[in-house]
Design a protein around this motif. Structure first.
Motif, PDB file in Angstrom:
ATOM      1  N   TYR A   1      34.770  43.212  39.406  1.00 36.44           N
ATOM      2  CA  TYR A   1      34.930  42.652  40.750  1.00 36.44           C
ATOM      3  C   TYR A   1      36.358  42.136  40.948  1.00 36.44           C
ATOM      4  O   TYR A   1      36.892  41.422  40.091  1.00 36.44           O
ATOM      5  CB  TYR A   1      33.972  41.484  40.956  1.00 36.44           C
ATOM      6  CG  TYR A   1      32.508  41.870  41.038  1.00 36.44           C
ATOM      7  CD1 TYR A   1      31.933  42.202  42.261  1.00 36.44           C
ATOM      8  CD2 TYR A   1      31.710  41.881  39.899  1.00 36.44           C
ATOM      9  CE1 TYR A   1      30.589  42.535  42.347  1.00 36.44           C
ATOM     10  CE2 TYR A   1      30.369  42.216  39.973  1.00 36.44           C
ATOM     11  CZ  TYR A   1      29.814  42.544  41.205  1.00 36.44           C
ATOM     12  OH  TYR A   1      28.484  42.873  41.278  1.00 36.44           O
ATOM     13  N   ASN A   2      36.906  42.484  42.066  1.00 34.62           N
ATOM     14  CA  ASN A   2      38.187  41.905  42.514  1.00 34.62           C
ATOM     15  C   ASN A   2      37.860  40.706  43.406  1.00 34.62           C
ATOM     16  O   ASN A   2      37.359  40.864  44.518  1.00 34.62           O
ATOM     17  CB  ASN A   2      38.987  42.958  43.284  1.00 34.62           C
ATOM     18  CG  ASN A   2      40.201  42.355  43.975  1.00 34.62           C
ATOM     19  OD1 ASN A   2      40.602  41.208  43.712  1.00 34.62           O
ATOM     20  ND2 ASN A   2      40.796  43.128  44.879  1.00 34.62           N
ATOM     21  N   CYS A   3      38.123  39.516  42.879  1.00 36.09           N
ATOM     22  CA  CYS A   3      37.842  38.287  43.625  1.00 36.09           C
ATOM     23  C   CYS A   3      39.136  37.504  43.881  1.00 36.09           C
ATOM     24  O   CYS A   3      39.123  36.264  44.014  1.00 36.09           O
ATOM     25  CB  CYS A   3      36.844  37.418  42.871  1.00 36.09           C
ATOM     26  SG  CYS A   3      35.290  38.256  42.481  1.00 36.09           S
ATOM     27  N   ILE A   4      40.266  38.194  43.889  1.00 35.60           N
ATOM     28  CA  ILE A   4      41.563  37.546  44.077  1.00 35.60           C
ATOM     29  C   ILE A   4      41.732  37.119  45.542  1.00 35.60           C
ATOM     30  O   ILE A   4      41.504  37.913  46.466  1.00 35.60           O
ATOM     31  CB  ILE A   4      42.708  38.496  43.673  1.00 35.60           C
ATOM     32  CG1 ILE A   4      42.596  38.840  42.174  1.00 35.60           C
ATOM     33  CG2 ILE A   4      44.070  37.889  44.004  1.00 35.60           C
ATOM     34  CD1 ILE A   4      42.779  37.656  41.267  1.00 35.60           C
TER      35      ILE A   4
ATOM     36  N   PHE B   1      32.126  33.494  44.664  1.00 36.10           N
ATOM     37  CA  PHE B   1      33.367  34.263  44.633  1.00 36.10           C
ATOM     38  C   PHE B   1      33.550  34.980  45.962  1.00 36.10           C
ATOM     39  O   PHE B   1      32.583  35.387  46.616  1.00 36.10           O
ATOM     40  CB  PHE B   1      33.350  35.299  43.500  1.00 36.10           C
ATOM     41  CG  PHE B   1      33.309  34.708  42.125  1.00 36.10           C
ATOM     42  CD1 PHE B   1      34.474  34.288  41.500  1.00 36.10           C
ATOM     43  CD2 PHE B   1      32.100  34.557  41.448  1.00 36.10           C
ATOM     44  CE1 PHE B   1      34.446  33.745  40.239  1.00 36.10           C
ATOM     45  CE2 PHE B   1      32.068  34.014  40.189  1.00 36.10           C
ATOM     46  CZ  PHE B   1      33.234  33.601  39.576  1.00 36.10           C
ATOM     47  N   ASN B   2      34.801  35.116  46.330  1.00 34.71           N
ATOM     48  CA  ASN B   2      35.149  35.899  47.514  1.00 34.71           C
ATOM     49  C   ASN B   2      35.424  37.332  47.047  1.00 34.71           C
ATOM     50  O   ASN B   2      36.520  37.663  46.597  1.00 34.71           O
ATOM     51  CB  ASN B   2      36.387  35.299  48.188  1.00 34.71           C
ATOM     52  CG  ASN B   2      36.694  35.978  49.502  1.00 34.71           C
ATOM     53  OD1 ASN B   2      36.060  36.964  49.886  1.00 34.71           O
ATOM     54  ND2 ASN B   2      37.686  35.447  50.213  1.00 34.71           N
ATOM     55  N   ILE B   3      34.395  38.169  47.134  1.00 38.61           N
ATOM     56  CA  ILE B   3      34.486  39.521  46.557  1.00 38.61           C
ATOM     57  C   ILE B   3      35.273  40.419  47.501  1.00 38.61           C
ATOM     58  O   ILE B   3      34.888  40.645  48.652  1.00 38.61           O
ATOM     59  CB  ILE B   3      33.073  40.097  46.296  1.00 38.61           C
ATOM     60  CG1 ILE B   3      32.320  39.206  45.298  1.00 38.61           C
ATOM     61  CG2 ILE B   3      33.169  41.528  45.801  1.00 38.61           C
ATOM     62  CD1 ILE B   3      30.877  39.587  45.102  1.00 38.61           C
ATOM     63  N   ARG B   4      36.400  40.922  46.997  1.00 36.30           N
ATOM     64  CA  ARG B   4      37.281  41.783  47.800  1.00 36.30           C
ATOM     65  C   ARG B   4      37.078  43.269  47.449  1.00 36.30           C
ATOM     66  O   ARG B   4      37.475  44.132  48.221  1.00 36.30           O
ATOM     67  CB  ARG B   4      38.746  41.400  47.549  1.00 36.30           C
ATOM     68  CG  ARG B   4      39.054  39.935  47.763  1.00 36.30           C
ATOM     69  CD  ARG B   4      39.021  39.581  49.238  1.00 36.30           C
ATOM     70  NE  ARG B   4      40.005  40.362  49.982  1.00 36.30           N
ATOM     71  CZ  ARG B   4      41.306  40.016  50.077  1.00 36.30           C
ATOM     72  NH1 ARG B   4      41.754  38.910  49.477  1.00 36.30           N
ATOM     73  NH2 ARG B   4      42.134  40.759  50.782  1.00 36.30           N
TER      74      ARG B   4
END
Length: 705
Positions: free
Chosen positions: A536-539, A517-520
């Protein structure tokens, strides 16, 4: 009423097992001193001590009752206590303020289970103690066995002052301190003082010499006199006995028939002449580490040991003067809350009778009315003293029940009544569980619970219902699962639209960050009910606007407050929101909240959910000869025994047990061990519920739906 100084005030508490004769002894002592004209009886429901309606109904003491008597220029404050350990709070409070403990034994049985339980608290406070073997004129008397049971309890420091004897059909008592025989008529009362019969002289001399040696052991000066003369005078013996009692190295044993007034006067004389007074005891250390000096010219310090609520009077506050003097209209500060209290009235209490006094001096026990801010265990003293008496430590509660008013309109009335009962009895605990939406009452046992029910109904006019409390289960997951949910609603005008894709995993402390995941962004939520939600925000690419992520998390938290298995709280989950869709017009916070909740719930049910139950560290102290039965009982309750230790002919079993399986354990343990086993619990944590029990609980939830 005459005011006595601290050297002439003796505070004694009568303790002992049920039916040992404590209330009868108190009544007899009041009669002997001329404070009452005729002796009441427990059966006749007319004793000074047992005056409460519930005590008349049940036929035994329920409350500790302060009394007083005067004997040969001494004031003896007596506190008569219950004999059943469901009322242990009343007993402990009384022991705390007494200077001498009088432990009364039924001469047929000696030391009983109730005596052993009470002894643990006497031992804790190291209070000087006298043993009285009662009912010496009963056909079933076994004096020697009773004395042996005392030595089993306290060791060889128990020493006979008296022993019973029948001479020419008359009840007699041989006193080896005074070396006299007291012979009683069948009506009791004042005895004849006679010489010890020839056939008893050898036995009496042996016991007398033992008493002399015990008395000499506790004072260096007396020991020198003993070596010099080979004996001690009666006054020297009294001095040595008192020193031994204060050192907790000597426990005098008397005998009597309280019912037939045989020997009570001699016991009162011993309390006057020998038993320690408040002035003989060591100074106490305050909570602040300062010395509370028991002298009348010091600043006044009052310790509240008992509170009673009476419908016609309001709150009665019982206290002991630990230092100084207190007078009517004195103003003292409650050291717990800083509130000023005015002592508008002072009383010496004899059961329900109030005897007004103008002042009370150090060492005395008294009462006052209608204090506004003061409860049991509080200290009242002058504003600048900053002295707080160390509070009484009460035992842990043993049973818990959910309590409801039978009439829902009485819920507030029930709550107010329970607060007053708690104020009167600190061994009762009242809490409200937000999780189960239940008021929880915890107390010492079934008998204690029955007493509380009686008080609610007869004193406070509330019919209550008691039920098994709901267990605070938790829900969590055992594997990862992904889900997505689209919420779409069109009803004219702007509609609702949100789509959320998420993945959930079990969370544990120290685990690595999720892969793939691309963790933001990351937010950790410490849940009020324990455990965590890690969000987690992975958007990527702005498919969901950042402003809607708090709404998604809010929807997830709402599901976590009422899990899909049993409606219990969910804990220890991490959520990765990685994709979704939104609409430029129809998307809003409520839409994403709904979509997040549904997506989370679906993923949760696919992640092999499991139910967790609260477990307790359970420590059971049981006599060695009863260990097998108790261990079997524990195993039936799914307890896991972690270890076993030995202590004073007892085995201490240390276990971890599910809270749900311990319902009724207190009652069953008491029944199996005849009250000789004790236990305590402490919260341990949450563990997985066995699959068969989980299925039962989930099916039960489905049926409710």
């Amino acid at each position: 009423m005459k005011i006595y100084d601290d050297k002439h005030i003796k505070n004694v508490v009568f303790v002992g097992a049920h039916n040992s004769g404590k209330t009868t002894l108190a009544e007899t002592m009041l009669f002997e001193a001329g404070l009452i004209n005729r002796r009441g009886t427990v059966e006749g429901k007319n004793t000074v001590a047992d005056y409460h309606e519930i005590e008349h109904e049940k036929g035994n003491s329920v409350f500790a009752t302060p009394l007083h008597t005067e004997w040969r220029n001494y004031k003896i404050n007596i506190i008569d206590t219950p004999g059943l350990d469901d009322y242990i709070g009343e007993i402990i409070s009384s022991i705390r303020v007494a200077d001498t403990i009088v432990t009364v034994l039924n001469g047929q049985y000696g030391v009983e289970v109730g005596t052993e339980i009470i002894w643990n608290y006497i031992n804790k406070y190291h209070k000087p103690t006298v043993f009285v073997i009662n009912q010496i004129d009963h056909p079933g008397l076994n004096f020697e066995n009773s004395f042996k049971s005392i030595t089993s309890l306290v060791g060889n420091n128990a020493v006979k002052i008296q022993y019973p004897l029948i001479v020419d059909g008359a009840q007699c008592i041989i006193d080896v301190l005074k070396m006299k025989m007291y012979k009683f008529s069948s009506e009791g009362g004042k005895p004849q003082k006679l010489s010890i019969p020839d056939d008893q002289k050898e036995t009496a001399n042996v016991l007398h010499n033992e008493l002399v040696e015990k008395a000499a052991e506790n004072d260096e000066e007396l020991m020198e006199l003993f070596f010099e003369k080979g004996t001690l005078s009666e006054d020297e013996m009294r001095k040595g006995i008192k020193a031994g009692m204060l050192n907790y190295d000597l426990f005098p044993v008397f005998c009597m028939s309280a019912l037939n007034d045989m020997g009570s006067g001699r016991l009162m004389g011993f309390i006057d002449n020998v038993a320690p007074s408040a002035g003989d005891l060591k100074s106490e250390q305050s909570v602040e580490g300062k010395e509370i000096i028991p002298e009348k010219d010091k600043t006044p310090v009052l310790f509240v040991f008992k509170t009673v609520h009476q419908p016609n009077l309001g709150q009665i506050t019982f206290f002991k003067v630990k230092s100084g003097e207190v007078k009517v209209n004195d103003k003292l500060v409650n050291q717990r809350n800083g509130e000023m209290e005015v002592l508008n009235q002072l009383f010496i209490m004899d059961g329900k009778e109030r005897n007004p006094v103008q002042k009370l001096t150090v060492g005395d026990i008294g009462a006052t009315l209608k204090l506004k801010y003061t409860e049991t265990n509080d200290t009242l003293s002058s504003q600048d003293s900053q002295l707080t008496v160390k509070p009484i430590q009460y035992p842990q509660t043993r049973i818990r029940r959910a309590v409801f008013a039978e009439n829902s309109k009485d819920e507030e009335k029930l709550s107010d009544a329970l607060k007053k009962i708690r104020s009167q009895d600190p061994t009762v605990e009242i809490t409200f569980s937000n999780e189960s939406r239940q008021m929880i009452l915890a107390c010492q046992g079934e008998l204690h619970l029955n007493t509380i029910d009686w008080l609610l109904k007869n004193i406070y006019g509330v019919d209550a219902r008691f039920e098994r409390p709901k267990i605070s289960f938790r829900e969590t997951i055992q594997r990862a699962a992904a889900s997505n949910y689209r919420h779409k609603k069109q009803s004219g005008g702007s509609g609702q639209f949100a789509e959320v894709h998420l993945k959930i995993e079990p969370w544990k402390e120290g685990m690595p960050e999720p892969e793939g995941f691309n963790i933001r962004g990351k937010e950790e939520v410490d849940l009020p009910w324990g455990g965590k939600l890690v969000f987690y925000n992975c958007i990527v690419g702005g498919v969901i606007d950042q402003r809607y992520l708090p709404s998604i998390m809010k929807g997830i938290l709402e599901v976590m407050e009422e899990g899909p298995l049993t409606g219990s709280y969910i804990r220890d989950v991490r959520v990765m929101v990685y994709d979704g869709k939104m609409h430029s017009v129809d998307s809003n916070d409520i839409s994403f909240k709904i979509a997040g909740a549904h997506a989370f719930k679906e993923a949760f049910l696919n992640a092999n959910p499991k139910l967790l139950e609260p477990t307790l560290n359970l420590t059971v102290k049981v006599p060695e000869d009863m260990v097998g039965n108790v261990m079997t009982e524990l195993q039936t309750r799914r307890a896991i025994i972690q270890g076993i230790e030995s202590s004073d002919h007892h085995q201490i079993l240390k276990c971890i047990a599910p809270e749900a399986a311990l319902y009724g354990f207190s009652t069953d343990l008491r029944s199996q061990t005849k009250g000789r086993a004790t236990f305590k619990t402490q919260f341990n944590g949450y563990q997985a519920v066995p699959p068969n029990i989980q299925n039962e609980l989930v099916n039960k939830k489905e049926l409710v739906k």
